[in-house]
Motif scaffolding. Structure first.
Motif, PDB file in Angstrom:
ATOM      1  N   GLY A 193       0.811  -1.218   0.000  1.00  0.00           N
ATOM      2  CA  GLY A 193       0.000   0.000   0.000  1.00  0.00           C
ATOM      3  C   GLY A 193       0.837   1.258   0.000  1.00  0.00           C
ATOM      4  N   LEU A 194       2.129   1.138   0.348  1.00  0.00           N
ATOM      5  CA  LEU A 194       3.009   2.306   0.316  1.00  0.00           C
ATOM      6  C   LEU A 194       3.468   2.628  -1.100  1.00  0.00           C
ATOM      7  CD1 LEU A 194       5.194   1.562   3.468  1.00  0.00           C
ATOM      8  CD2 LEU A 194       3.384   3.271   3.238  1.00  0.00           C
ATOM      9  N   SER A 195       3.203   1.699  -2.025  1.00  0.00           N
ATOM     10  CA  SER A 195       3.541   1.966  -3.417  1.00  0.00           C
ATOM     11  C   SER A 195       2.380   2.692  -4.086  1.00  0.00           C
ATOM     12  CB  SER A 195       3.841   0.646  -4.140  1.00  0.00           C
ATOM     13  OG  SER A 195       2.649  -0.087  -4.301  1.00  0.00           O
ATOM     14  N   ASP A 196       2.493   2.954  -5.374  1.00  0.00           N
ATOM     15  CA  ASP A 196       1.396   3.602  -6.101  1.00  0.00           C
ATOM     16  C   ASP A 196       0.388   2.601  -6.624  1.00  0.00           C
ATOM     17  OD1 ASP A 196       2.549   6.006  -5.626  1.00  0.00           O
ATOM     18  OD2 ASP A 196       3.491   6.215  -7.593  1.00  0.00           O
ATOM     19  N   PHE A 197       0.512   1.318  -6.209  1.00  0.00           N
ATOM     20  CA  PHE A 197      -0.382   0.279  -6.708  1.00  0.00           C
ATOM     21  C   PHE A 197      -0.774  -0.634  -5.547  1.00  0.00           C
ATOM     22  CE2 PHE A 197      -1.580  -3.611  -8.944  1.00  0.00           C
ATOM     23  CZ  PHE A 197      -2.327  -3.115 -10.001  1.00  0.00           C
ATOM     24  N   PRO A 198      -1.792  -0.246  -4.732  1.00  0.00           N
ATOM     25  CA  PRO A 198      -2.224  -1.117  -3.624  1.00  0.00           C
ATOM     26  C   PRO A 198      -2.727  -2.456  -4.174  1.00  0.00           C
ATOM     27  CG  PRO A 198      -3.173   1.090  -3.440  1.00  0.00           C
ATOM     28  CD  PRO A 198      -2.570   1.001  -4.799  1.00  0.00           C
ATOM     29  N   LEU A 199      -2.416  -3.544  -3.469  1.00  0.00           N
ATOM     30  CA  LEU A 199      -2.834  -4.873  -3.900  1.00  0.00           C
ATOM     31  C   LEU A 199      -4.216  -5.182  -3.339  1.00  0.00           C
ATOM     32  CD1 LEU A 199       0.459  -6.919  -3.467  1.00  0.00           C
ATOM     33  CD2 LEU A 199      -0.433  -5.794  -5.508  1.00  0.00           C
ATOM     34  N   THR A 200      -5.190  -5.394  -4.226  1.00  0.00           N
ATOM     35  CA  THR A 200      -6.549  -5.741  -3.825  1.00  0.00           C
ATOM     36  C   THR A 200      -6.963  -7.024  -4.518  1.00  0.00           C
ATOM     37  OG1 THR A 200      -7.499  -4.415  -5.618  1.00  0.00           O
ATOM     38  CG2 THR A 200      -7.161  -3.317  -3.480  1.00  0.00           C
ATOM     39  N   GLY A 201      -8.012  -7.667  -3.988  1.00  0.00           N
ATOM     40  CA  GLY A 201      -8.548  -8.880  -4.628  1.00  0.00           C
ATOM     41  C   GLY A 201      -7.504  -9.966  -4.765  1.00  0.00           C
ATOM     42  N   LYS A 202      -7.453 -10.563  -5.944  1.00  0.00           N
ATOM     43  CA  LYS A 202      -6.537 -11.683  -6.169  1.00  0.00           C
ATOM     44  C   LYS A 202      -5.094 -11.236  -6.307  1.00  0.00           C
ATOM     45  CE  LYS A 202      -9.778 -15.049  -7.905  1.00  0.00           C
ATOM     46  NZ  LYS A 202     -10.051 -16.113  -8.870  1.00  0.00           N
ATOM     47  N   HIS A 203      -4.863  -9.939  -6.563  1.00  0.00           N
ATOM     48  CA  HIS A 203      -3.483  -9.455  -6.595  1.00  0.00           C
ATOM     49  C   HIS A 203      -2.796  -9.648  -5.246  1.00  0.00           C
ATOM     50  CE1 HIS A 203      -4.463  -6.548 -10.153  1.00  0.00           C
ATOM     51  NE2 HIS A 203      -4.152  -7.765 -10.567  1.00  0.00           N
ATOM     52  N   ALA A 204      -3.591  -9.598  -4.151  1.00  0.00           N
ATOM     53  CA  ALA A 204      -3.005  -9.685  -2.814  1.00  0.00           C
ATOM     54  C   ALA A 204      -2.411 -11.054  -2.531  1.00  0.00           C
ATOM     55  CB  ALA A 204      -4.068  -9.351  -1.766  1.00  0.00           C
ATOM     56  N   ARG A 205      -2.819 -12.091  -3.303  1.00  0.00           N
ATOM     57  CA  ARG A 205      -2.327 -13.442  -3.045  1.00  0.00           C
ATOM     58  C   ARG A 205      -1.232 -13.865  -4.017  1.00  0.00           C
ATOM     59  NH1 ARG A 205      -7.983 -14.153  -2.411  1.00  0.00           N
ATOM     60  NH2 ARG A 205      -8.204 -15.153  -4.442  1.00  0.00           N
ATOM     61  N   LEU A 206      -0.847 -12.978  -4.936  1.00  0.00           N
ATOM     62  CA  LEU A 206       0.164 -13.342  -5.928  1.00  0.00           C
ATOM     63  C   LEU A 206       1.579 -13.240  -5.362  1.00  0.00           C
ATOM     64  CD1 LEU A 206      -1.160 -11.539  -9.141  1.00  0.00           C
ATOM     65  CD2 LEU A 206      -1.229 -13.979  -8.653  1.00  0.00           C
ATOM     66  N   ALA A 207       2.465 -14.034  -5.923  1.00  0.00           N
ATOM     67  CA  ALA A 207       3.889 -13.908  -5.592  1.00  0.00           C
ATOM     68  C   ALA A 207       4.438 -12.651  -6.272  1.00  0.00           C
ATOM     69  CB  ALA A 207       4.659 -15.136  -6.063  1.00  0.00           C
ATOM     70  N   CYS A 208       5.468 -12.036  -5.674  1.00  0.00           N
ATOM     71  CA  CYS A 208       6.025 -10.790  -6.220  1.00  0.00           C
ATOM     72  C   CYS A 208       6.463 -10.964  -7.665  1.00  0.00           C
ATOM     73  CB  CYS A 208       7.204 -10.340  -5.363  1.00  0.00           C
ATOM     74  SG  CYS A 208       6.775 -10.048  -3.632  1.00  0.00           S
ATOM     75  N   THR A 209       7.081 -12.128  -7.962  1.00  0.00           N
ATOM     76  CA  THR A 209       7.628 -12.352  -9.304  1.00  0.00           C
ATOM     77  C   THR A 209       6.546 -12.514 -10.369  1.00  0.00           C
ATOM     78  OG1 THR A 209       7.767 -14.712  -8.751  1.00  0.00           O
ATOM     79  CG2 THR A 209       9.758 -13.382  -8.452  1.00  0.00           C
ATOM     80  N   SER A 210       5.284 -12.639  -9.957  1.00  0.00           N
ATOM     81  CA  SER A 210       4.217 -12.739 -10.947  1.00  0.00           C
ATOM     82  C   SER A 210       4.093 -11.452 -11.759  1.00  0.00           C
ATOM     83  CB  SER A 210       2.884 -13.040 -10.254  1.00  0.00           C
ATOM     84  OG  SER A 210       2.942 -14.264  -9.584  1.00  0.00           O
ATOM     85  N   CYS A 211       4.360 -10.317 -11.108  1.00  0.00           N
ATOM     86  CA  CYS A 211       4.296  -9.026 -11.804  1.00  0.00           C
ATOM     87  C   CYS A 211       5.690  -8.429 -12.003  1.00  0.00           C
ATOM     88  CB  CYS A 211       3.438  -8.045 -11.007  1.00  0.00           C
ATOM     89  SG  CYS A 211       1.733  -8.591 -10.771  1.00  0.00           S
ATOM     90  N   HIS A 212       6.546  -8.580 -10.992  1.00  0.00           N
ATOM     91  CA  HIS A 212       7.912  -8.041 -11.051  1.00  0.00           C
ATOM     92  C   HIS A 212       8.841  -9.126 -11.580  1.00  0.00           C
ATOM     93  CE1 HIS A 212       6.617  -4.506  -8.785  1.00  0.00           C
ATOM     94  NE2 HIS A 212       5.975  -5.338  -7.971  1.00  0.00           N
ATOM     95  N   ARG A 213       8.778  -9.369 -12.866  1.00  0.00           N
ATOM     96  CA  ARG A 213       9.570 -10.468 -13.434  1.00  0.00           C
ATOM     97  C   ARG A 213      11.030 -10.097 -13.619  1.00  0.00           C
ATOM     98  NH1 ARG A 213       4.620 -10.577 -16.088  1.00  0.00           N
ATOM     99  NH2 ARG A 213       3.446 -12.536 -15.805  1.00  0.00           N
ATOM    100  N   GLN A 214      11.347  -8.808 -13.534  1.00  0.00           N
ATOM    101  CA  GLN A 214      12.729  -8.374 -13.733  1.00  0.00           C
ATOM    102  C   GLN A 214      13.228  -7.639 -12.489  1.00  0.00           C
ATOM    103  OE1 GLN A 214      13.054  -6.124 -17.339  1.00  0.00           O
ATOM    104  NE2 GLN A 214      12.314  -7.783 -18.627  1.00  0.00           N
ATOM    105  N   ALA A 215      12.995  -8.283 -11.326  1.00  0.00           N
ATOM    106  CA  ALA A 215      13.465  -7.698 -10.068  1.00  0.00           C
ATOM    107  C   ALA A 215      14.983  -7.542 -10.129  1.00  0.00           C
ATOM    108  CB  ALA A 215      13.065  -8.590  -8.912  1.00  0.00           C
TER     109      ALA A 215
END
Length: 591
Positions: A115-137
Motif C-alpha cells: 500500500g506504500l507503493s502507487d499500486f495497492p494490492l486488492t482482490g486476487k493481486h493480494a495473493r500473488l507472488a512478487c515475481t508474478s508481476c515483477h519479473r525483472q526484479a
C-alpha cells in the motif's frame, strides 16, 4: 608532542596519496568488498563518501539513483511514502561492504506493505507472488500499472474491447465481469441468459454479428426439429427452456395430475413425431401395467392421473383385510405375488413375515403378542415388568437379538455384565469381571467411576483431560511410571539437554509449551545481549550434558568469525554480546 604531529602529517600524506584509485588509508580502513551492483565503484570511494562528511552520503546516492530521488522529492512511489526512506539515511536500509553476493535491498515479501507503493494490492493481486508481476526484479518501481500489460496475452476478447480491462473486470475475480452491462448492447439478459457464460453465445470470441432471435442460438436445441416453426417464444420463455406456456387443453386433452409434469416427448415421441397419440390410459401405459393385463384394460377403475401409484381401490371393503400402518404404503406386489384371481395371500402376520422373523420361530408365530402393524421394530413387550432384568441406560436401546441370540424362551441370560460383554473387556480380565465397579449401564465409556487422584500420580493440568488409553496403551492400567520421560519421548530436544531428559526442570503439566528456565541463575553462563531470547537449540545442538557446553565465544561463533582466526580465539577482547558489530578495543577479558 612532536611524535603526534609527525603521525598526523603522515596520515594526511597517506590520505592524500592515491594508489590505484584508493589512498593507502582508504585501503586500510575499508570495511569489506562492495556488492556486485557497486563493484565498479570499489576503487572510487569518493563516488559514495565525502571525507569527514557523513551527512553528504545521501546526496551521493541520489546523484546516481535519480528516479528514487525524484520519488522522495515528490512523495510518490515507495521511497516517497515510506517514512524511514523519506527522512532517514540510505545506508540504514541498504548496507554495503558486506560482500559481492549480498542483496542491498533485503526485501521481505511476506511483510512488505504494498500500500506504500502507487499500486495497492486488492482482490486476487493480494495473493500473488512478487515475481508474478515483477519479473525483472529488483527494478520494482518500473512495473506497469495497467491491466493489459500483464493480462494482454490472455485477453479472450483479442483486443476487441480495448485495453481498459477495469471497465468490466475487478481484481476480486476475472469472472464474472460485473462492470459490464449487457443492456447497453440492445439485448438485455433476462432469465437463464443471465447465468449463461459469454462463450455460450459468443463462440470463438466473436462479439459482433450475433443473432438476437431464439432460433439463431437454439436451433440445435429444438426438440421439434423445426416442426413448430422458428418462433420459439410462442411457447417458451427465457426463464427455462423446458418451461413451455403451450395450452394443451386446446387439443381437447387437458393435462392434469402426472400428465402436467410429463415431457412432450413422453407422449409425442422424439421430436414430437406422433402428433396425435392415443387418449386412453392403456394406449400409452401398456408397458407400465404391472398386472400384465390380468386386471383388464380399464386402468381408471383403480388409478388416477395424479399418480400411477395412487389408487382408489378400497382394500378393506373389497377384501375384508384393512390396510393399517406400513401396510397402507406397501406395494400391491409385496403381498399379491400372484394376481388376486389366481391366489389370495394369507391374512396372518407369520403367513407373510416368516422370513422377517428375527427370532427364527423361537418365540412362536403369534407376532401380534409383541409387535404392532404400526412398525415391525416397535414392540409392546415390557422387559422391565415381564423379566427380572430391567433395561436401563444403554440396555434400553439395545436390540433383543443383541442379548437373546437363541430366542428368549430357549436361553435364560445371566444378569452378570461379563456374560454379554466378555468380548468388550478391553482389560482382558486383568481387572476382574466386576465391570460395574467402574462402569455404568448408561454407557460403556461414560460415567466411569475411577478416581485417579487416589493413586500415586494425580492427574493435573493437561493430564486431567486425557483419555485413559493415552497413557495406558496396552489397557492393563498398571503403573506406567511417574517420570515425564516414561510417556513423553524427547523428540524436540533429542537429548541435547541431557539424557534422560529432565523435563520438569522447565515444563509443567499445565501446558507443554508454557515453560520457564532461569538460565542466569541455574547455570554459570548468564544470557546477556543478543543471547537473550535465543532458542535452546541455538547453542545446545548436540546430544549430551548441557552443563558441559563450552562458554567460550569461539566455540559457537567460529564459522561467523570474519577474522578467520587472525585475531585469536578470545572474541570478548574486542566484542560484546549486545551487538557483534559493536567493538570495544581493549575490552577486559573475562576471568
Amino acid at each position: 608532542m612532536k611524535a603526534w604531529r609527525s603521525l598526523l602529517w603522515l596520515l594526511a600524506l597517506l590520505v592524500a596519496t592515491p594508489v590505484l584509485g584508493q589512498s593507502i588509508m582508504e585501503r586500510l580502513v575499508t570495511p569489506g568488498p562492495l556488492s556486485n551492483a557497486h563493484a565498479k565503484l570499489e576503487s572510487n570511494c569518493a563516488a559514495c563518501h565525502s571525507s569527514f562528511k557523513k551527512e553528504a552520503q545521501n546526496g551521493k546516492c541520489a546523484s546516481c539513483h535519480k528516479g528514487i530521488a525524484g520519488d522522495i522529492a515528490s512523495g510518490t512511489h515507495f521511497h516517497g511514502r515510506f517514512g524511514p526512506a523519506r527522512g532517514g539515511t540510505c545506508k540504514s536500509c541498504h548496507s554495503e561492504h558486506k560482500g559481492r553476493n549480498v542483496r542491498l535491498a533485503n526485501l521481505n515479501a511476506a511483510t512488505f506493505n504494498h500500500g506504500l507503493s502507487d499500486f495497492p494490492l486488492t482482490g486476487k493481486h493480494a495473493r500473488l507472488a512478487c515475481t508474478s508481476c515483477h519479473r525483472q526484479a529488483p527494478h520494482y518501481r518500473g512495473a506497469p500499472h495497467d491491466c493489459a500489460s500483464c493480462h494482454g496475452a490472455k485477453d479472450p476478447h483479442r483486443g476487441q474491447f480495448g485495453r481498459n480491462c477495469a471497465s468490466c473486470h475487478t481484481t476480486a475475480g476475472w469472472k464474472p465481469a460485473t462492470g459490464f452491462d449487457h443492456a447497453r448492447t440492445g439485448f438485455t439478459l433476462v432469465g437463464a441468459h443471465r447465468s449463461a457464460t459469454c462463450a455460450a453465445c459468443h463462440t470463438g470470441g466473436r462479439f459482433k454479428g450475433i443473432g438476437r432471435t431464439c432460433v439463431s442460438c437454439h436451433a440445435r436445441d429444438d426438440a421439434h426439429r423445426g416442426s413448430r416453426g422458428t418462433n420459439c417464444a410462442s411457447c417458451h420463455t427465457s426463464t427455462t427452456w423446458k418451461s413451455a406456456t403451450f395450452d394443451h387443453s386446446s387439443t381437447g386433452f387437458s393435462l392434469i395430475g402426472g400428465h402436467a409434469q410429463a415431457a412432450c416427448a413422453g407422449c409425442h415421441g422424439p421430436g414430437n413425431a406422433n402428433k396425435h397419440p392415443g387418449r386412453t390410459c392403456i394406449g400409452c401405459h401398456a408397458r407400465d401395467d404391472t398386472h400384465k393385463g390380468k386386471n383388464g384394460t380399464d386402468c381408471a377403475s383403480c388409478h388416477n392421473p395424479r399418480g400411477w401409484k395412487q389408487t382408489s381401490f378400497d382394500h378393506e371393503k373389497m377384501t375384508g383385510f384393512a390396510l393399517r400402518g406400513p401396510h397402507r404404503t406397501a406395494a400391491c406386489a409385496a403381498c399379491h405375488v400372484q394376481p388376486p384371481k389366481v391366489a389370495k395371500p394369507p391374512v396372518t402376520c407369520f403367513g407373510c413375515h416368516a422370513k422377517d422373523d428375527s427370532h427364527k420361530g423361537a418365540n412362536g408365530m403369534d407376532c401380534a403378542r409383541c409387535h404392532t402393524v404400526t412398525t415391525w421394530k416397535s414392540s409392546n413387550f415390557n422387559h422391565n415388568t415381564m423379566t427380572d432384568f430391567p433395561l436401563a441406560g444403554a440396555h434400553a436401546k439395545a436390540k433383543c437379538e443383541d442379548c437373546h441370540m437363541q430366542g428368549a424362551p430357549k436361553a435364560q441370560i445371566s444378569a452378570q455384565c461379563g456374560t454379554c460383554h466378555a468380548k468388550d473387556d478391553v482389560h482382558a480380565k486383568r481387572l476382574g469381571q466386576d465391570c460395574a465397579r467402574c462402569h455404568a449401564s448408561t454407557g460403556w465409556k461414560a460415567n466411569i467411576r475411577f478416581d485417579h487422584d487416589l493413586t500415586k500420580f494425580p492427574l493435573l493440568g493437561k493430564h486431567s483431560a486425557l483419555q485413559c488409553a493415552s497413557c495406558h496403551v496396552d489397557r492393563s492400567f498398571a503403573a506406567k511410571g511417574t517420570a515425564c520421560q516414561d510417556c513423553h519421548t524427547d523428540k524436540h530436544h533429542a537429548g541435547t539437554l541431557g539424557t534422560p531428559a529432565k523435563c520438569r526442570s522447565c515444563h509443567n503439566s499445565t501446558d507443554w509449551k508454557s515453560w520457564s528456565f532461569d538460565h542466569d541463575r541455574a547455570t554459570r553462563f548468564a544470557l546477556t545481549g543478543k543471547h537473550q531470547g535465543l532458542v535452546c537449540s541455538a547453542c545446545h545442538s548436540r546430544p549430551g550434558d548441557p552443563a558441559k557446553v563450552s562458554t567460550k565465544c569461539i566455540d559457537c561463533h567460529r564459522r561467523t568469525d570474519p577474522h578467520r582466526g587472525g585475531f585469536g580465539e578470545d572474541c570478548e577482547r574486542c566484542h560484546v554480546t549486545s551487538s557483534f558489530n559493536q567493538i570495544i578495543m581493549g575490552a577486559q577479558r573475562k576471568p
